[in-house]
Design an enzyme around this catalytic site. Structure first.
Site, PDB file in Angstrom:
ATOM      1  N   THR A 138      24.729  39.071 -10.081  1.00 27.46           N
ATOM      2  CA  THR A 138      25.236  40.155 -10.919  1.00 27.46           C
ATOM      3  C   THR A 138      25.242  39.769 -12.396  1.00 27.46           C
ATOM      4  O   THR A 138      25.335  38.580 -12.725  1.00 27.46           O
ATOM      5  CB  THR A 138      26.676  40.492 -10.460  1.00 27.46           C
ATOM      6  OG1 THR A 138      27.298  41.312 -11.439  1.00 27.46           O
ATOM      7  CG2 THR A 138      27.534  39.235 -10.313  1.00 27.46           C
ATOM      8  N   ASP A 139      25.213  40.776 -13.264  1.00 28.81           N
ATOM      9  CA  ASP A 139      25.348  40.500 -14.702  1.00 28.81           C
ATOM     10  C   ASP A 139      26.786  40.138 -15.063  1.00 28.81           C
ATOM     11  O   ASP A 139      27.050  39.695 -16.186  1.00 28.81           O
ATOM     12  CB  ASP A 139      24.872  41.700 -15.537  1.00 28.81           C
ATOM     13  CG  ASP A 139      25.672  42.975 -15.304  1.00 28.81           C
ATOM     14  OD1 ASP A 139      26.527  43.003 -14.402  1.00 28.81           O
ATOM     15  OD2 ASP A 139      25.440  43.952 -16.048  1.00 28.81           O
ATOM     16  N   GLU A 140      27.731  40.339 -14.125  1.00 30.17           N
ATOM     17  CA  GLU A 140      29.130  40.039 -14.436  1.00 30.17           C
ATOM     18  C   GLU A 140      29.359  38.548 -14.679  1.00 30.17           C
ATOM     19  O   GLU A 140      30.364  38.167 -15.268  1.00 30.17           O
ATOM     20  CB  GLU A 140      30.052  40.560 -13.323  1.00 30.17           C
ATOM     21  CG  GLU A 140      29.881  42.051 -13.131  1.00 30.17           C
ATOM     22  CD  GLU A 140      30.929  42.709 -12.261  1.00 30.17           C
ATOM     23  OE1 GLU A 140      32.052  42.189 -12.185  1.00 30.17           O
ATOM     24  OE2 GLU A 140      30.610  43.742 -11.651  1.00 30.17           O
ATOM     25  N   TYR A 163      35.679  37.474  -8.539  1.00 33.61           N
ATOM     26  CA  TYR A 163      34.360  37.870  -8.013  1.00 33.61           C
ATOM     27  C   TYR A 163      33.245  37.249  -8.846  1.00 33.61           C
ATOM     28  O   TYR A 163      32.358  36.568  -8.316  1.00 33.61           O
ATOM     29  CB  TYR A 163      34.232  39.405  -8.010  1.00 33.61           C
ATOM     30  CG  TYR A 163      32.803  39.894  -7.871  1.00 33.61           C
ATOM     31  CD1 TYR A 163      32.087  39.696  -6.687  1.00 33.61           C
ATOM     32  CD2 TYR A 163      32.152  40.548  -8.931  1.00 33.61           C
ATOM     33  CE1 TYR A 163      30.770  40.136  -6.565  1.00 33.61           C
ATOM     34  CE2 TYR A 163      30.837  40.994  -8.811  1.00 33.61           C
ATOM     35  CZ  TYR A 163      30.148  40.777  -7.627  1.00 33.61           C
ATOM     36  OH  TYR A 163      28.848  41.205  -7.508  1.00 33.61           O
ATOM     37  N   LYS A 167      30.374  34.397  -7.893  1.00 29.87           N
ATOM     38  CA  LYS A 167      28.926  34.625  -7.991  1.00 29.87           C
ATOM     39  C   LYS A 167      28.291  33.604  -8.946  1.00 29.87           C
ATOM     40  O   LYS A 167      27.192  33.106  -8.689  1.00 29.87           O
ATOM     41  CB  LYS A 167      28.641  36.054  -8.469  1.00 29.87           C
ATOM     42  CG  LYS A 167      28.994  37.145  -7.486  1.00 29.87           C
ATOM     43  CD  LYS A 167      28.209  37.117  -6.186  1.00 29.87           C
ATOM     44  CE  LYS A 167      26.742  37.368  -6.375  1.00 29.87           C
ATOM     45  NZ  LYS A 167      26.040  37.427  -5.050  1.00 29.87           N
TER      46      LYS A 167
HETATM   47  P1  NAD Z   1      28.231  45.221  -0.144  1.00 31.99           P
HETATM   48  O1  NAD Z   1      29.659  44.800  -0.217  1.00 31.99           O
HETATM   49  O2  NAD Z   1      27.912  46.678  -0.050  1.00 31.99           O
HETATM   50  O3  NAD Z   1      27.510  44.507   1.091  1.00 31.99           O
HETATM   51  C1  NAD Z   1      27.674  43.159   1.383  1.00 31.99           C
HETATM   52  C2  NAD Z   1      27.168  42.907   2.784  1.00 31.99           C
HETATM   53  O4  NAD Z   1      27.292  41.504   3.030  1.00 31.99           O
HETATM   54  C3  NAD Z   1      27.962  43.631   3.868  1.00 31.99           C
HETATM   55  O5  NAD Z   1      27.089  44.256   4.785  1.00 31.99           O
HETATM   56  C4  NAD Z   1      28.748  42.513   4.549  1.00 31.99           C
HETATM   57  O6  NAD Z   1      28.996  42.742   5.928  1.00 31.99           O
HETATM   58  C5  NAD Z   1      27.844  41.323   4.329  1.00 31.99           C
HETATM   59  N1  NAD Z   1      28.585  40.059   4.349  1.00 31.99           N
HETATM   60  C6  NAD Z   1      29.740  39.770   3.694  1.00 31.99           C
HETATM   61  N2  NAD Z   1      30.143  38.522   3.981  1.00 31.99           N
HETATM   62  C7  NAD Z   1      29.211  37.999   4.824  1.00 31.99           C
HETATM   63  C8  NAD Z   1      29.065  36.747   5.466  1.00 31.99           C
HETATM   64  N3  NAD Z   1      29.964  35.771   5.304  1.00 31.99           N
HETATM   65  N4  NAD Z   1      27.984  36.550   6.254  1.00 31.99           N
HETATM   66  C9  NAD Z   1      27.071  37.539   6.441  1.00 31.99           C
HETATM   67  N5  NAD Z   1      27.178  38.754   5.876  1.00 31.99           N
HETATM   68  C10 NAD Z   1      28.227  38.985   5.075  1.00 31.99           C
HETATM   69  O7  NAD Z   1      27.540  44.582  -1.430  1.00 31.99           O
HETATM   70  P2  NAD Z   1      26.353  45.146  -2.333  1.00 31.99           P
HETATM   71  O8  NAD Z   1      26.917  46.055  -3.352  1.00 31.99           O
HETATM   72  O9  NAD Z   1      25.269  45.615  -1.447  1.00 31.99           O
HETATM   73  O10 NAD Z   1      25.905  43.802  -3.083  1.00 31.99           O
HETATM   74  C11 NAD Z   1      24.926  42.949  -2.514  1.00 31.99           C
HETATM   75  C12 NAD Z   1      24.683  41.780  -3.459  1.00 31.99           C
HETATM   76  O11 NAD Z   1      24.238  42.261  -4.730  1.00 31.99           O
HETATM   77  C13 NAD Z   1      25.930  40.956  -3.744  1.00 31.99           C
HETATM   78  O12 NAD Z   1      25.569  39.599  -3.834  1.00 31.99           O
HETATM   79  C14 NAD Z   1      26.401  41.442  -5.099  1.00 31.99           C
HETATM   80  O13 NAD Z   1      27.059  40.407  -5.797  1.00 31.99           O
HETATM   81  C15 NAD Z   1      25.076  41.773  -5.755  1.00 31.99           C
HETATM   82  N6  NAD Z   1      25.143  42.804  -6.794  1.00 31.99           N
HETATM   83  C16 NAD Z   1      25.770  43.994  -6.553  1.00 31.99           C
HETATM   84  C17 NAD Z   1      25.788  44.973  -7.554  1.00 31.99           C
HETATM   85  C18 NAD Z   1      26.431  46.321  -7.308  1.00 31.99           C
HETATM   86  O14 NAD Z   1      26.540  47.120  -8.244  1.00 31.99           O
HETATM   87  N7  NAD Z   1      26.832  46.660  -6.089  1.00 31.99           N
HETATM   88  C19 NAD Z   1      25.192  44.731  -8.781  1.00 31.99           C
HETATM   89  C20 NAD Z   1      24.557  43.490  -8.986  1.00 31.99           C
HETATM   90  C21 NAD Z   1      24.534  42.546  -7.985  1.00 31.99           C
END
Ligand code: NAD
Length: 353
Positions: A138-140, A163, A167
């Site tokens: 993430t950019d955070e 969080y 990350k």
């Molecule tokens: P999400 O919370 O919707 O999904 C996360 C998934 O990971 C879920 O299906 C969960 O069951 C699974 N999970 C959690 N812990 C686990 C574990 N220990 N073992 C296996 N599976 C596990 O998250 P998202 O929004 O889809 O984000 C996905 C990735 O992208 C993350 O790494 C997040 O930091 C990054 N990201 C998200 C955003 C955003 O805006 N949502 C932006 C930039 C980066």
């Protein structure tokens, strides 16, 4: 066809972005996809319609903190790449319960790196040269910007929430496994995503669902915190491009070049809901301002020059087109989110420290 003959592990494939990546891989490439997900509260296999019977898809319920379980999967499927999207992802939850974030985001990534390294070292030279580990972040991790400027790949890390700190830690581990052990890793840092299948606790779906029910729309602080919004399908395409063409050891920032304050986002949702499902009063009258999140970063914005120049990626949706699609999707797919609400998920205010 892209990724012909390749097997790709997608961890967190039942989550918001992971499911978009899997839908894209199955629809637009020839990859065999193994979805590795622990199925936390944020997971939903209904976000992968038709996948269960797809000949190039398999699902494995597996926690990324469990090394023995991961080892079995590496040996069973012999993947050519890993895309790590498994994570705890909600900032407010990380304020109330940071342990789970350290567990999955730090120790889980560490365990996945260790098992990927063990497996990678057993591969014949040609497969070893082809193998990639793409970590999605993430950019955070860069902290907060002032009124001017953009995050680049050279911006120093300065995470402010549990969080983003978790990350940031995982990003450093990924870098170190490349520098120390030569595991072929790549890293992406992306801005806020939105789109279909996003869990209702996140800002945009939360406001759509409340707005549809004509409930108050609680905006944190003064509503002027700015995020750079990216439509999730554009992110999914960026990730497969980085996997395919990115240089090992490099980081790529991904963003929508669509800066909006939280209040502007909520007002756009109100206006679109008024168009689709008119109510007696304009939805903007439902906006209320509530106590701010502690440590709430003021502004994030991404310089996407590197991924555009080097990999030829461009976001296809602008904020207006992407938001219209998203609001319409939530209005047309009420069973998807009503099932989540019926499972007992109730959005109560959390993360006040
Ligand atoms: P999400 O919370 O919707 O999904 C996360 C998934 O990971 C879920 O299906 C969960 O069951 C699974 N999970 C959690 N812990 C686990 C574990 N220990 N073992 C296996 N599976 C596990 O998250 P998202 O929004 O889809 O984000 C996905 C990735 O992208 C993350 O790494 C997040 O930091 C990054 N990201 C998200 C955003 C955003 O805006 N949502 C932006 C930039 C980066």
């Amino acid at each position: 066809m892209r990724f012909a003959g390749m097997t790709i592990f997608v961890t967190g494939g039942a989550g918001f972005i992971g499911s978009a990546v899997i839908r894209h891989l199955l629809a637009d490439t020839s990859a065999r996809v193994i979805n590795i997900d622990k199925l936390t509260y944020a997971a939903n296999l209904a976000s992968l319609p038709g996948a269960a019977s797809h000949p190039r898809y398999a699902f494995e319920k597996q926690c990324i903190c469990d090394g023995a379980g991961l080892r079995r999967l590496f040996d069973l499927y012999t993947p050519d790449a890993v895309m790590n999207l498994a994570a705890e992802s909600h900032v407010d939850r990380s304020i109330d319960g940071p342990a789970e974030f350290v567990q999955t985001n730090v120790l889980g990534t560490f365990t996945l790196l260790q098992e990927a390294l063990r497996y990678w070292r057993t591969l014949p030279p040609a497969n070893r040269a082809r193998f990639r580990f793409l970590h999605i972040s993430t950019d955070e991790v860069f902290g907060s910007l002032g009124a001017e400027g953009l995050f680049t790949e050279e911006t120093a890390y300065a995470p402010n929430s549990p969080y983003s700190a978790s990350k940031a830690s995982s990003d450093h581990l990924v870098r170190a496994w490349r520098e120390t052990y030569e595991l072929p890793t790549l890293l992406t840092n992306c801005s806020n995503n939105y789109g279909p299948y996003q869990f209702p606790e996140k800002l945009i779906p939360h406001m759509i669902i409340r707005g549809l029910a004509n409930e108050s729309l609680p905006v944190y602080g003064d509503g002027k915190n700015v995020r750079d919004w990216l439509y999730v399908e554009d992110h999914a395409k960026a990730l497969t491009l980085v996997l395919e063409r990115g240089s090992v050891g490099e980081t790529y920032n991904v963003g929508g070049s669509s800066e909006r304050s939280n209040l502007e986002v909520v007002e756009c949702i109100c206006d679109e809901l008024d168009r689709i499902a008119p109510a007696s009063d304009p939805r903007r009258s439902l906006v209320t301002f509530v106590k701010d999140r502690p440590g709430h970063d003021r502004r994030y914005a991404i310089d996407v020059g590197k991924i555009e120049r080097e990999l030829g990626w461009h976001a296809e949706e602008d904020f207006t087109s992407g938001l219209v699609k998203t609001v319409r999707w939530f209005c047309g797919n009420r069973e998807w989110w009503k099932d989540i609400l019926n499972r007992g998920y109730q959005h109560a205010r959390i993360g006040l420290g």
